[in-house]
Design a protein around this motif. Structure first.
Motif, PDB file in Angstrom:
ATOM      1  N   THR A  46      -5.997  83.767 -54.361  1.00 21.87           N
ATOM      2  CA  THR A  46      -5.648  82.715 -53.404  1.00 21.87           C
ATOM      3  C   THR A  46      -4.171  82.804 -53.043  1.00 21.87           C
ATOM      4  OG1 THR A  46      -5.177  81.156 -55.202  1.00 21.87           O
ATOM      5  CG2 THR A  46      -7.419  81.168 -54.295  1.00 21.87           C
ATOM      6  N   LYS A  47      -3.818  82.074 -52.001  1.00 22.05           N
ATOM      7  CA  LYS A  47      -2.433  81.961 -51.577  1.00 22.05           C
ATOM      8  C   LYS A  47      -2.190  80.528 -51.114  1.00 22.05           C
ATOM      9  CE  LYS A  47      -3.494  83.530 -46.871  1.00 22.05           C
ATOM     10  NZ  LYS A  47      -3.195  84.527 -45.813  1.00 22.05           N
ATOM     11  N   TYR A  48      -0.924  80.135 -51.037  1.00 19.62           N
ATOM     12  CA  TYR A  48      -0.557  78.790 -50.602  1.00 19.62           C
ATOM     13  C   TYR A  48      -0.058  78.847 -49.153  1.00 19.62           C
ATOM     14  CZ  TYR A  48      -0.954  77.298 -55.435  1.00 19.62           C
ATOM     15  OH  TYR A  48      -1.433  77.011 -56.686  1.00 19.62           O
ATOM     16  N   VAL A  49      -0.593  77.954 -48.333  1.00 15.82           N
ATOM     17  CA  VAL A  49      -0.233  77.905 -46.920  1.00 15.82           C
ATOM     18  C   VAL A  49      -0.021  76.451 -46.514  1.00 15.82           C
ATOM     19  CG1 VAL A  49      -1.526  80.005 -46.359  1.00 15.82           C
ATOM     20  CG2 VAL A  49      -2.654  77.777 -46.217  1.00 15.82           C
ATOM     21  N   HIS A  50       0.550  76.273 -45.308  1.00 18.98           N
ATOM     22  CA  HIS A  50       0.656  74.951 -44.722  1.00 18.98           C
ATOM     23  C   HIS A  50      -0.709  74.510 -44.192  1.00 18.98           C
ATOM     24  CE1 HIS A  50       4.982  74.696 -45.125  1.00 18.98           C
ATOM     25  NE2 HIS A  50       5.115  75.900 -44.578  1.00 18.98           N
ATOM     26  N   SER A  51      -0.786  73.261 -43.817  1.00 21.30           N
ATOM     27  CA  SER A  51      -2.052  72.717 -43.322  1.00 21.30           C
ATOM     28  C   SER A  51      -2.542  73.423 -42.064  1.00 21.30           C
ATOM     29  CB  SER A  51      -1.916  71.217 -43.052  1.00 21.30           C
ATOM     30  OG  SER A  51      -0.856  70.975 -42.130  1.00 21.30           O
ATOM     31  N   LEU A  75       3.327  79.956 -46.483  1.00 20.56           N
ATOM     32  CA  LEU A  75       4.395  79.151 -47.072  1.00 20.56           C
ATOM     33  C   LEU A  75       5.565  80.066 -47.432  1.00 20.56           C
ATOM     34  CD1 LEU A  75       4.919  76.183 -48.007  1.00 20.56           C
ATOM     35  CD2 LEU A  75       4.297  76.963 -50.292  1.00 20.56           C
ATOM     36  N   ARG A  77       6.952  71.481 -49.203  1.00 20.10           N
ATOM     37  CA  ARG A  77       5.630  71.764 -49.744  1.00 20.10           C
ATOM     38  C   ARG A  77       4.717  70.539 -49.724  1.00 20.10           C
ATOM     39  NH1 ARG A  77       5.897  76.477 -53.730  1.00 20.10           N
ATOM     40  NH2 ARG A  77       7.803  77.545 -53.135  1.00 20.10           N
ATOM     41  N   ASP A 133       2.702  69.484 -47.326  1.00 17.30           N
ATOM     42  CA  ASP A 133       1.387  69.791 -46.765  1.00 17.30           C
ATOM     43  C   ASP A 133       0.814  71.092 -47.310  1.00 17.30           C
ATOM     44  OD1 ASP A 133       3.211  71.468 -45.610  1.00 17.30           O
ATOM     45  OD2 ASP A 133       2.310  71.390 -43.607  1.00 17.30           O
ATOM     46  N   MET A 134       1.305  71.556 -48.459  1.00 13.54           N
ATOM     47  CA  MET A 134       0.858  72.815 -49.045  1.00 13.54           C
ATOM     48  C   MET A 134      -0.566  72.676 -49.588  1.00 13.54           C
ATOM     49  SD  MET A 134       2.493  74.796 -52.318  1.00 13.54           S
ATOM     50  CE  MET A 134       2.020  73.460 -53.414  1.00 13.54           C
ATOM     51  N   HIS A 135      -1.370  73.688 -49.338  1.00 12.76           N
ATOM     52  CA  HIS A 135      -2.683  73.739 -49.969  1.00 12.76           C
ATOM     53  C   HIS A 135      -3.064  75.193 -50.230  1.00 12.76           C
ATOM     54  CE1 HIS A 135      -3.865  74.387 -45.753  1.00 12.76           C
ATOM     55  NE2 HIS A 135      -4.978  74.918 -46.223  1.00 12.76           N
ATOM     56  N   GLU A 136      -4.053  75.385 -51.078  1.00 17.53           N
ATOM     57  CA  GLU A 136      -4.449  76.709 -51.547  1.00 17.53           C
ATOM     58  C   GLU A 136      -5.686  77.177 -50.788  1.00 17.53           C
ATOM     59  OE1 GLU A 136      -5.157  78.861 -55.905  1.00 17.53           O
ATOM     60  OE2 GLU A 136      -5.320  76.692 -55.688  1.00 17.53           O
TER      61      GLU A 136
END
Length: 343
Positions: free
Chosen positions: A219-224, A229, A235, A237-240
């Motif tokens: 997985t990776k972390y991105v914005h909504s 990211l 962070r 609005d960060m989600h995986e």
């Protein structure tokens, strides 16, 4: 063999330090001073030999090191390829050892699973090596003409079809006589590469997740909004989300494995390592023996014993045996005194 060579080098260095310590004894007139000097040098040689023997395993592992029992796997799971016609990949999986002892066989494999009813040519792979590395197939093909020969230094080796009609793959036994890193490149069948790259085809909306060592997809972390990211960003609005390969992004690198679905190649390393030639328990005993023996040699006691034996052999009248370091000191002083001229 490496353990014996390491022990020999340490012992030779300790003997050299012992000779210097023995020569330094000539500066002490009393036996107590010479004994203290010898003990101090022996203590430092003991510590140096222990460190040298212990730290050696940081570069050359023992034969039962845990690194040789580890195995890495990678799996690509495809979705949205069911409409890609006769060449619709379902999963691609590879497995290889984390490290391989030289002069020992190891097992590596790759498998391509297709949608039921799909047809594709066998996988092909090539072994790129700078050393004496060979690979042979674990299974024979159905027809003698298609049986893969041993491949080395870039020679392609065709993989045999498995019993299941919807699976292609190979199983190799690899071996090397020298340490080093060899690269295995898997070439996907041309119909699959064409189907994955067809922007107007029925399977153009395909995606693939990546999982390593039997775990969940990476997985990776991105914005909504899906943008990556970046460092020091807000962070809130960060989600995986899973890392996916798509037609617009067909390359990925993880754990020294290079994936390039656009060119239809997956490359992974085979690391061949030399060892100390003994287990960790045996090498611990060698370390203890080497450290203690080095202390004896480094303290100059061996050279004192040899000098004592030499002095004893020279005494033929049965008198008191001379003290070797004291005799050496006396001899040096007598050489330094100038001779009186004779009339």
């Amino acid at each position: 063999m490496n353990a014996i060579i390491t022990l020999g080098v340490v012992m030779i260095c300790a003997a050299g330090a012992g000779w210097l310590a023995y020569r330094g004894m000539s500066g002490f007139s009393s036996r107590l001073g010479r004994a203290i000097w010898s003990a101090v040098v022996a203590f430092f040689v003991l510590g140096a030999a222990w460190m040298a023997l212990s730290l050696r395993t940081l570069w050359i592992p023992t034969s039962d090191n845990a690194m040789f029992s580890g195995r890495s796997t990678l799996e690509l799971a495809f979705t949205g390829t069911s409409g890609a016609g006769i060449a619709a990949p379902k999963t691609i999986a590879i497995g290889y050892p984390d490290a391989i002892r030289i002069d020992e066989d190891a097992f590596t494999n790759a498998a391509l699973t297709l949608d039921r009813g799909a047809v594709a040519p066998p996988l092909q792979a090539s072994l790129i090596s700078g050393g004496d590395v060979s690979a042979r197939s674990l299974h024979a093909c159905d027809t003698p003409a298609a049986t893969p020969a041993s491949g080395a230094n870039g020679a392609p080796v065709k993989a045999c079809e498995r019993k299941a009609h919807d699976e292609r793959g190979f199983q190799w036994i690899v071996r090397s006589a020298k340490p080093g890193v060899s690269m295995v490149t898997i070439n996907l069948p041309a119909p699959i590469v064409a189907a994955l790259g067809d922007k107007n085809g029925p399977g153009s909306a395909w995606s693939a997740t990546v999982a390593v060592n039997g775990g969940s997809p990476l997985t990776k972390y991105v914005h909504s909004d899906g943008t990556p990211l970046k460092a020091n960003e807000n962070r809130v609005d960060m989600h995986e989300m899973p890392i996916t390969l798509t037609q617009g992004d067909q390359t990925f690198h993880v754990n020294d494995v290079d994936i390039d679905l656009g060119s239809g190649q997956i490359t992974f390393p085979l690391r061949f390592e030399t060892t100390m030639g003994v287990s960790a328990g045996v090498y611990d005993l060698i370390t203890q023996f080497g450290a203690l023996a080095s202390a004896v040699l480094g303290g100059g006691w061996l050279w004192q014993f040899l000098a004592w034996r030499k002095a004893r052999a020279k005494s033929s009248d049965g008198g008191t045996e001379p003290d070797a370091p004291a005799a050496q000191q006396k001899a040096q002083k007598s050489k330094a005194q100038p001779r009186r001229p004779t009339k």
